[in-house]
Write a protein that holds these residues in place. Structure first.
Motif, PDB file in Angstrom:
ATOM      1  N   SER A  78       1.104  -4.729  68.107  1.00 39.89           N
ATOM      2  CA  SER A  78       2.383  -4.436  67.453  1.00 39.89           C
ATOM      3  C   SER A  78       3.546  -4.629  68.424  1.00 39.89           C
ATOM      4  N   ALA A  79       3.343  -4.201  69.668  1.00 38.78           N
ATOM      5  CA  ALA A  79       4.401  -4.390  70.671  1.00 38.78           C
ATOM      6  C   ALA A  79       4.678  -5.881  70.854  1.00 38.78           C
ATOM      7  N   MET A  80       3.614  -6.676  70.848  1.00 36.26           N
ATOM      8  CA  MET A  80       3.795  -8.127  70.990  1.00 36.26           C
ATOM      9  C   MET A  80       4.595  -8.686  69.809  1.00 36.26           C
ATOM     10  N   GLN A  81       4.366  -8.124  68.622  1.00 35.67           N
ATOM     11  CA  GLN A  81       5.164  -8.554  67.464  1.00 35.67           C
ATOM     12  C   GLN A  81       6.651  -8.313  67.712  1.00 35.67           C
ATOM     13  N   VAL A  82       6.949  -7.169  68.314  1.00 34.23           N
ATOM     14  CA  VAL A  82       8.351  -6.866  68.623  1.00 34.23           C
ATOM     15  C   VAL A  82       8.886  -7.876  69.644  1.00 34.23           C
ATOM     16  N   PHE A  83       8.114  -8.136  70.710  1.00 36.62           N
ATOM     17  CA  PHE A  83       8.558  -9.119  71.712  1.00 36.62           C
ATOM     18  C   PHE A  83       8.771 -10.495  71.065  1.00 36.62           C
ATOM     19  N   ASP A  84       7.807 -10.893  70.231  1.00 36.12           N
ATOM     20  CA  ASP A  84       7.912 -12.206  69.563  1.00 36.12           C
ATOM     21  C   ASP A  84       9.223 -12.314  68.781  1.00 36.12           C
ATOM     22  N   THR A  85       9.519 -11.267  68.022  1.00 36.48           N
ATOM     23  CA  THR A  85      10.712 -11.319  67.165  1.00 36.48           C
ATOM     24  C   THR A  85      11.987 -11.303  68.004  1.00 36.48           C
ATOM     25  N   LEU A  86      12.002 -10.500  69.060  1.00 37.01           N
ATOM     26  CA  LEU A  86      13.180 -10.466  69.935  1.00 37.01           C
ATOM     27  C   LEU A  86      13.420 -11.840  70.551  1.00 37.01           C
ATOM     28  N   LEU A  87      12.350 -12.480  70.997  1.00 37.19           N
ATOM     29  CA  LEU A  87      12.505 -13.783  71.646  1.00 37.19           C
ATOM     30  C   LEU A  87      12.848 -14.880  70.641  1.00 37.19           C
ATOM     31  N   ALA A  88      12.201 -14.826  69.475  1.00 35.60           N
ATOM     32  CA  ALA A  88      12.481 -15.852  68.464  1.00 35.60           C
ATOM     33  C   ALA A  88      13.960 -15.824  68.081  1.00 35.60           C
ATOM     34  N   ASN A  89      14.565 -14.631  68.155  1.00 33.58           N
ATOM     35  CA  ASN A  89      15.977 -14.497  67.816  1.00 33.58           C
ATOM     36  C   ASN A  89      16.881 -14.476  69.048  1.00 33.58           C
ATOM     37  N   GLN A  90      16.311 -14.828  70.188  1.00 35.21           N
ATOM     38  CA  GLN A  90      17.079 -14.957  71.441  1.00 35.21           C
ATOM     39  C   GLN A  90      17.890 -13.709  71.780  1.00 35.21           C
ATOM     40  N   TYR A  91      17.229 -12.562  71.684  1.00 31.87           N
ATOM     41  CA  TYR A  91      17.906 -11.317  72.056  1.00 31.87           C
ATOM     42  C   TYR A  91      18.028 -11.199  73.567  1.00 31.87           C
ATOM     43  N   SER A  92      19.188 -10.753  74.011  1.00 35.69           N
ATOM     44  CA  SER A  92      19.460 -10.574  75.434  1.00 35.69           C
ATOM     45  C   SER A  92      19.124  -9.148  75.878  1.00 35.69           C
ATOM     46  N   ARG A  93      19.180  -8.972  77.177  1.00 31.59           N
ATOM     47  CA  ARG A  93      18.812  -7.688  77.786  1.00 31.59           C
ATOM     48  C   ARG A  93      19.787  -6.558  77.446  1.00 31.59           C
ATOM     49  N   ASN A  94      20.958  -6.898  76.941  1.00 26.80           N
ATOM     50  CA  ASN A  94      21.899  -5.839  76.549  1.00 26.80           C
ATOM     51  C   ASN A  94      21.805  -5.500  75.055  1.00 26.80           C
ATOM     52  N   ALA A  95      20.882  -6.145  74.345  1.00 26.02           N
ATOM     53  CA  ALA A  95      20.699  -5.837  72.919  1.00 26.02           C
ATOM     54  C   ALA A  95      20.214  -4.390  72.752  1.00 26.02           C
ATOM     55  N   THR A  96      20.410  -3.838  71.564  1.00 25.71           N
ATOM     56  CA  THR A  96      19.969  -2.462  71.305  1.00 25.71           C
ATOM     57  C   THR A  96      18.838  -2.455  70.298  1.00 25.71           C
ATOM     58  N   LEU A  97      17.849  -1.652  70.573  1.00 22.53           N
ATOM     59  CA  LEU A  97      16.733  -1.497  69.658  1.00 22.53           C
ATOM     60  C   LEU A  97      16.831  -0.100  69.028  1.00 22.53           C
ATOM     61  N   ILE A  98      16.706  -0.040  67.717  1.00 20.14           N
ATOM     62  CA  ILE A  98      16.734   1.250  67.029  1.00 20.14           C
ATOM     63  C   ILE A  98      15.347   1.535  66.477  1.00 20.14           C
ATOM     64  N   ALA A  99      14.792   2.684  66.839  1.00 20.70           N
ATOM     65  CA  ALA A  99      13.494   3.108  66.314  1.00 20.70           C
ATOM     66  C   ALA A  99      13.750   4.016  65.124  1.00 20.70           C
ATOM     67  N   LEU A 100      13.426   3.544  63.936  1.00 19.20           N
ATOM     68  CA  LEU A 100      13.644   4.312  62.707  1.00 19.20           C
ATOM     69  C   LEU A 100      12.285   4.645  62.102  1.00 19.20           C
ATOM     70  N   GLY A 101      11.814   5.859  62.355  1.00 16.45           N
ATOM     71  CA  GLY A 101      10.506   6.235  61.842  1.00 16.45           C
ATOM     72  C   GLY A 101       9.982   7.472  62.546  1.00 16.45           C
ATOM     73  N   GLY A 102       8.673   7.679  62.442  1.00 17.74           N
ATOM     74  CA  GLY A 102       8.059   8.835  63.070  1.00 17.74           C
ATOM     75  C   GLY A 102       7.647   8.554  64.502  1.00 17.74           C
ATOM     76  N   GLY A 103       6.708   9.344  64.988  1.00 19.14           N
ATOM     77  CA  GLY A 103       6.304   9.236  66.387  1.00 19.14           C
ATOM     78  C   GLY A 103       5.713   7.888  66.743  1.00 19.14           C
ATOM     79  N   VAL A 104       4.978   7.303  65.829  1.00 20.53           N
ATOM     80  CA  VAL A 104       4.362   6.005  66.122  1.00 20.53           C
ATOM     81  C   VAL A 104       5.442   4.953  66.366  1.00 20.53           C
ATOM     82  N   ILE A 105       6.399   4.883  65.457  1.00 20.13           N
ATOM     83  CA  ILE A 105       7.486   3.907  65.602  1.00 20.13           C
ATOM     84  C   ILE A 105       8.312   4.197  66.858  1.00 20.13           C
ATOM     85  N   GLY A 106       8.613   5.456  67.099  1.00 18.81           N
ATOM     86  CA  GLY A 106       9.417   5.809  68.273  1.00 18.81           C
ATOM     87  C   GLY A 106       8.713   5.459  69.575  1.00 18.81           C
TER      88      GLY A 106
END
Lengths: 361, 361
Positions: A78-106
Motif C-alpha cells: 500500500s505504501a508503494m501505491q502511495v509512492f507510485d501515485t506521488l511520482l506519477a503526478n510529479q509531487y515535490s518534497r514540499n507537497a502535503t499529504l493528508i491522512a483522512l481515516g482511522g489508524g491504518v490510514i494515519g
C-alpha cells in the motif's frame, strides 16, 4: 473548538484542534498546505468525508489515493501505491499529504510521508475514535510485516491534527468500542481521575453523548501530547503507552491482521498485563477485577481467542520494539493510574498468565 | 589513522576513521556493537572482506545478508529482504546493522536501519571510493523507484564510519573513476585549492598512489562533514552536494539503474551543469573546458548517451528532491569553487544545454 499543543520545540511543535463540524466550512487546513496536496483515505471513509476536505483546498492541485479498508492493507504494498501515485503526478518534497481515516490510514500515510523524498509534511484528519485519541498524535508511523505489527516505520510528526468529533456519529459500534480501549489505557497508565471518570461515564460514551465523547477525546489527547512532548522517540516514559500492546500485537499478528481490531486486541492485552501485574504483587485481585469490569462495560473482549495459545504468544512477542538483545520486556501496572517502564519479566510468571488465559472459557 | 567528526550536536555526532588496513586486527567496531549484529553486503564484496569484519565481532550473534551486486538491487524488494531476515532472527531495536559495500549497500542498508522498528543503529564500512568520499557520510539513505532515483528514503545518521583505504586496491578501474567524479565535485562546489590539487595529482589517483588516495578521501570527507554539520536535512547549503546530480539521476533512471554507474552519470551531469552555468554568464568557456578536461583525465564520460535525449531529461528531471511545487530547480556553478543554491532555471536555457548535449558526437 479546543486547541492543544504537542510541544517538540520551536520547529516541530504542532496543534491538535478538537471540535464538532470542523470539516465543514472551517478554513483550518488552509495555512498548512502547499500547492500540491495528496489525500490518502479508504473506501469506507472517502465517500463520507473526502469532498468536505477537498472543499477546503481551493485552487490547489489535489489528487487522492483510496485504499481498501482494514488493517490487512497496512502493508508496504500500500505504501508503494502511495509512492507510485506521488511520482506519477510529479509531487515535490514540499507537497502535503493528508491522512483522512482511522489508524491504518494515519499510520500508513504517515509512513509514506516520512519516506517520500526523505520526508513530506503531512496532516492527520482522524475519523475513528481510536485514531482521534491515540494514533493520530505523536508521529509514530508504520506498516505491518507478516511477522510483526508495525515492524517497518518511522517517527515522523504531523504538522497538524484536525479532530472533528462529529464524524464519530457515523462510526460503527465495534470501532467505537475499540477506541475506548485506548482511552481506558490512559487512565490506567497515568490518570487515575480519568479512569474514575470513565467508570462513571461509560454509558454516556456508549450512547455517543457528544459532550462525553469530546471530553474523552480531549483528555486522551492531553495525556498523549504530554507523554510525547516528554519523550518523543520512546527512550523512556513513552513506552507506557504500550500497555497491553505487546500481548495485543501478538494476537493481531497470530490471527492475521484485521480479524481482531487493534483496540480489541489491546483490551485483551491490558487484561493480560493486569493479570501479570497481579502475579508480581503490584495489583490486587480487586484491582484486576475493576479493570476487567470497565473493559467489559465497553463491550470489549477480555480474553484472547483460543486459537492464540501460549506458544503463539511466546513466538509473536519475541519481536517487539521494546525488547533488548532479543529479550522480552513488558509495560505493566504498578497500580491503577501508574505504569512501569518496560521491564524484563520472569518467564514462568509470564507463562502462568498466558496459560491461565489459554485455559479455555 | 585520521579521525574526522560529523558534528550534529551532543547525541548524534559521529566519527569517521580513515586509514589503511583498518579492517585487520583493529578493535574499532567493538565499542559500537550490540549483542545482535547484522552485516549487509553484496556478492562481490562479501567474499573479500566479510570475514575480516566478522573477526572483530567476538561472541556476538552475527547474521549476514548478501545481496546481488549493483544499482539494480537498490530496491524496496531488497529492503524487504533485510526486514525479513531481521525479523526471522528476532532482532531487537538495539541491534546493530553494518553496511559493508559501496553506495548501493550503504544507502539500502541505511534505509532498512532507518525503518526497522522505527530505527536501528548502523555503521558504514564503505568499500568503494565513491562510498568512502561521499555516500557513507551524512545519513542520506534511500532505495530507488522505477520513476526516480533515491525517491524513497530517510535521513538516518550512522553511528560510525570506518574507511579502510586499503580496500581500494581491489576496486575495479571503472569504480575508481566513478568515485573520482564525486571528489571533483567537492573542488567545484566549495574547494578551489582541492580542485587545483586534483589537476596536479590526477595521475597519482589513477595509479592508486596510496598517499594521494588517502588525501583525496580525507579532504572529501572534511568537505562532506562540514556541509552536513551545517545543514543536515538539506534546507540550504547541503543541496550544493547535488551538483550534476539532477542531470545524473535522469540518466540513471532513463537508462535503467546500473547501466551507467552513479559516478559516471554525475560526471556527465557536472558537465551539463557547467554548460548551463556558462549560458547564465557565470562560467567562461575556459572554465567549462577546464572542468571537462579534468573529468576526461579521470577517464569519465562527459556527454550523455544519445538514447537519453532532451525529452527524456525533461521527463525524468521533473521528479527531483530539490523541486518545489513540481517546478525544477538546479544547483549550478557561480565559478569553479562556488556553487549556487538550487535555483529555478529558464526553460529555454535548459533546453539549449540539453539540445547541445543531444546533438550527437
Amino acid at each position: 473548538m479546543k486547541t492543544l499543543n504537542v510541544n517538540l520545540g520551536d520547529k516541530r511543535s504542532y496543534p491538535i484542534h478538537i471540535g464538532s463540524d470542523l470539516l465543514d466550512g472551517s478554513d483550518l487546513l488552509s495555512p498548512f498546505l502547499s500547492k500540491q496536496v495528496m489525500i490518502v483515505s479508504n473506501t469506507t471513509v472517502a465517500p463520507l468525508y473526502i469532498d468536505r476536505v477537498k472543499s477546503q483546498l481551493g485552487e490547489r492541485i489535489v489528487n487522492t489515493i483510496i485504499l481498501p479498508d482494514g488493517e490487512a492493507y497496512k502493508t508496504m504494498d500500500s505504501a508503494m501505491q502511495v509512492f507510485d501515485t506521488l511520482l506519477a503526478n510529479q509531487y515535490s518534497r514540499n507537497a502535503t499529504l493528508i491522512a483522512l481515516g482511522g489508524g491504518v490510514i494515519g499510520d500508513l500515510a504517515g509512513f509514506a510521508a516520512a519516506c517520500y523524498q526523505r520526508g513530506l509534511p503531512f496532516i492527520q484528519v482522524p475519523t475513528t475514535l481510536l485514531a482521534q485519541v491515540d494514533s493520530s498524535v505523536g508521529g509514530k508511523t508504520a506498516v505491518n510485516h507478516p511477522r510483526g505489527k508495525n515492524m517497518i516505520g518511522a517517527f515522523h510528526q504531523p504538522r497538524y491534527v484536525l479532530i472533528d468529533t462529529s464524524v464519530l456519529k457515523t462510526l460503527p459500534d465495534r470501532e467505537l468500542y475499540a477506541g475506548i480501549a485506548e482511552i481506558i489505557k490512559y487512565g490506567l497508565i497515568r490518570d487515575l481521575p480519568f479512569f474514575e471518570w470513565l467508570e462513571a461515564n461509560m454509558e454516556r460514551l456508549l450512547q455517543r453523548d457528544e459532550e462525553a465523547l469530546a471530553y474523552a477525546v480531549e483528555r486522551s489527547c492531553i495525556n498523549k501530547a504530554e507523554v510525547v512532548g516528554e519523550d518523543e522517540l520512546e527512550t523512556g516514559v513513552r513506552a507506557a503507552l504500550n500497555l497491553g500492546h505487546t500481548f495485543g500485537h501478538a494476537i493481531e499478528t497470530a490471527m492475521g491482521y484485521g480479524v481482531c481490531l487493534h483496540g480489541e486486541a489491546v483490551a485483551i492485552g491490558i487484561c493480560q498485563a493486569a493479570d501479570l501485574s497481579r502475579r508480581l504483587g503490584w495489583l490486587g485481585d480487586a484491582d484486576v477485577a475493576r479493570i476487567i469490569k470497565l473493559i467489559e462495560r465497553a463491550r470489549l473482549p477480555t480474553t484472547p481467542p483460543q486459537t492464540v495459545d501460549t506458544d503463539a504468544f511466546i513466538e509473536h512477542m519475541a519481536v517487539d520494539k521494546k525488547n533488548i538483545d532479543g529479550n522480552l520486556r513488558l509495560v505493566l501496572l504498578k497500580r491503577i493510574g501508574e505504569a512501569t517502564l518496560p521491564i524484563p519479566v520472569d518467564s514462568a510468571l509470564l507463562k502462568a498468565t498466558l496459560d491461565w488465559y489459554g485455559r479455555g472459557p
